[in-house]
Scaffold this motif. Structure first.
Motif, PDB file in Angstrom:
ATOM      1  N   THR A 270       0.851  -1.185   0.000  1.00 17.22           N
ATOM      2  CA  THR A 270       0.000   0.000   0.000  1.00 17.22           C
ATOM      3  C   THR A 270       0.889   1.238   0.000  1.00 17.22           C
TER       4      THR A 270
ATOM      5  N   MET B 181      -6.610   4.910 -17.155  1.00 14.71           N
ATOM      6  CA  MET B 181      -7.021   4.970 -15.754  1.00 14.71           C
ATOM      7  C   MET B 181      -6.921   6.394 -15.219  1.00 14.71           C
TER       8      MET B 181
ATOM      9  N   ARG C 184     -14.617   6.061 -10.934  1.00  9.19           N
ATOM     10  CA  ARG C 184     -13.932   5.331  -9.870  1.00  9.19           C
ATOM     11  C   ARG C 184     -12.743   4.570 -10.452  1.00  9.19           C
TER      12      ARG C 184
ATOM     13  N   ASP D 135      -9.432   1.847  -9.604  1.00  9.33           N
ATOM     14  CA  ASP D 135      -8.836   0.864  -8.702  1.00  9.33           C
ATOM     15  C   ASP D 135      -7.405   1.302  -8.420  1.00  9.33           C
ATOM     16  N   TRP D 136      -7.245   2.117  -7.386  1.00 10.29           N
ATOM     17  CA  TRP D 136      -5.939   2.689  -7.087  1.00 10.29           C
ATOM     18  C   TRP D 136      -4.931   1.611  -6.718  1.00 10.29           C
ATOM     19  N   ASP D 137      -5.385   0.573  -6.010  1.00  6.09           N
ATOM     20  CA  ASP D 137      -4.452  -0.492  -5.642  1.00  6.09           C
ATOM     21  C   ASP D 137      -3.865  -1.159  -6.875  1.00  6.09           C
ATOM     22  N   ALA D 138      -4.692  -1.346  -7.895  1.00  2.53           N
ATOM     23  CA  ALA D 138      -4.202  -1.951  -9.137  1.00  2.53           C
ATOM     24  C   ALA D 138      -3.212  -1.019  -9.831  1.00  2.53           C
TER      25      ALA D 138
ATOM     26  N   THR E  72       0.217  -0.986  -7.935  1.00  2.00           N
ATOM     27  CA  THR E  72       0.826  -2.266  -7.581  1.00  2.00           C
ATOM     28  C   THR E  72       2.356  -2.183  -7.707  1.00  2.00           C
TER      29      THR E  72
ATOM     30  N   GLU F 258      -7.928   7.318   0.265  1.00  2.00           N
ATOM     31  CA  GLU F 258      -7.778   5.905  -0.061  1.00  2.00           C
ATOM     32  C   GLU F 258      -6.714   5.240   0.816  1.00  2.00           C
TER      33      GLU F 258
END
Length: 208
Positions: free
Chosen positions: A2, A45, A54, A56-59, A62, A82
């Motif tokens: 993260t 993105m 929206r 997917d910030w985690d994606a 990564t 987030e």
């Protein structure tokens, strides 16, 4: 993984130096506009984020422990929410005038002079227009409006992020404020100072 650091400072506030410093301190990559050039799949993105969709910030992040520079700084509020445990670093220059001179001689000149996508980066220019110019009135060509946008951005970050979470930082501050916020030792080596105006102009072909 993260994000441990969210960079809220606009481009040309020592963000490339900050990237290298955070990579040294965290031992993991730091996201920066430079990374977008190596990941064209990220462009849609970022454009989606600029359109209010929206993401997917985690994606997107990564493999990264930190993120700085544009387009990240355009979404500092979303990213701070987030990643609530992340330190927020607001990188700035000594004045709005100093920031404008640096930005106008580099990234803004490039935006004005080269309206097409770099090779292999379809949609990059539209993304930059949406995520950067579209969010900061005056960018890239109106000095007074751009400086006002810079000042308003910095003031909003300072008013929003709690003091115990915020690192208000300039490149001349070096390692210490970053190390203190991250709880790590100060490296026994010079702080990296890179990507001067001359470096950028040579790299981007602005000087021929």
């Amino acid at each position: 993984m993260t994000l441990r650091v969210v960079g809220a400072g606009l481009g040309r506030t020592g963000t490339n130096s900050l990237k290298l410093a955070l990579e040294r301190l965290l031992g993991e990559p730091c996201y920066h506009m430079i990374e977008v050039f190596g990941h064209p799949e990220h462009i849609p993105m970022w454009h989606a984020a600029a359109d209010g969709e929206r993401v997917d910030w985690d994606a997107l992040f990564t493999g990264y422990a930190a993120a700085v520079d544009w387009p990240v700084a355009s979404f500092w509020r979303e990213l701070a929410d987030e990643y609530p445990d992340a330190v927020v670093v607001l990188s700035t220059r000594t004045s709005a005038d100093a920031w404008w001179r640096s930005a106008d001689d580099t990234i803004f000149a490039h935006m004005r002079n080269d309206p097409v996508d770099p090779p292999g980066l379809e949609g990059w220019r539209a993304m930059v227009d949406a995520a950067v110019a579209g969010r900061y009135p005056g960018v890239p060509g109106d000095e007074e409006k751009a400086k006002a946008s810079y000042e308003a951005h910095n003031a909003e970050v300072r008013a929003t992020i709690p003091a115990e979470r915020l690192v208000d930082w300039q490149a001349g501050d070096g390692w210490e404020p970053l190390c203190r916020a991250l709880g790590v030792a100060v490296p026994d080596e010079p702080f990296p100072h890179v990507n001067t105006t001359a470096d950028f102009r040579k790299m981007s072909g602005l000087d021929g």
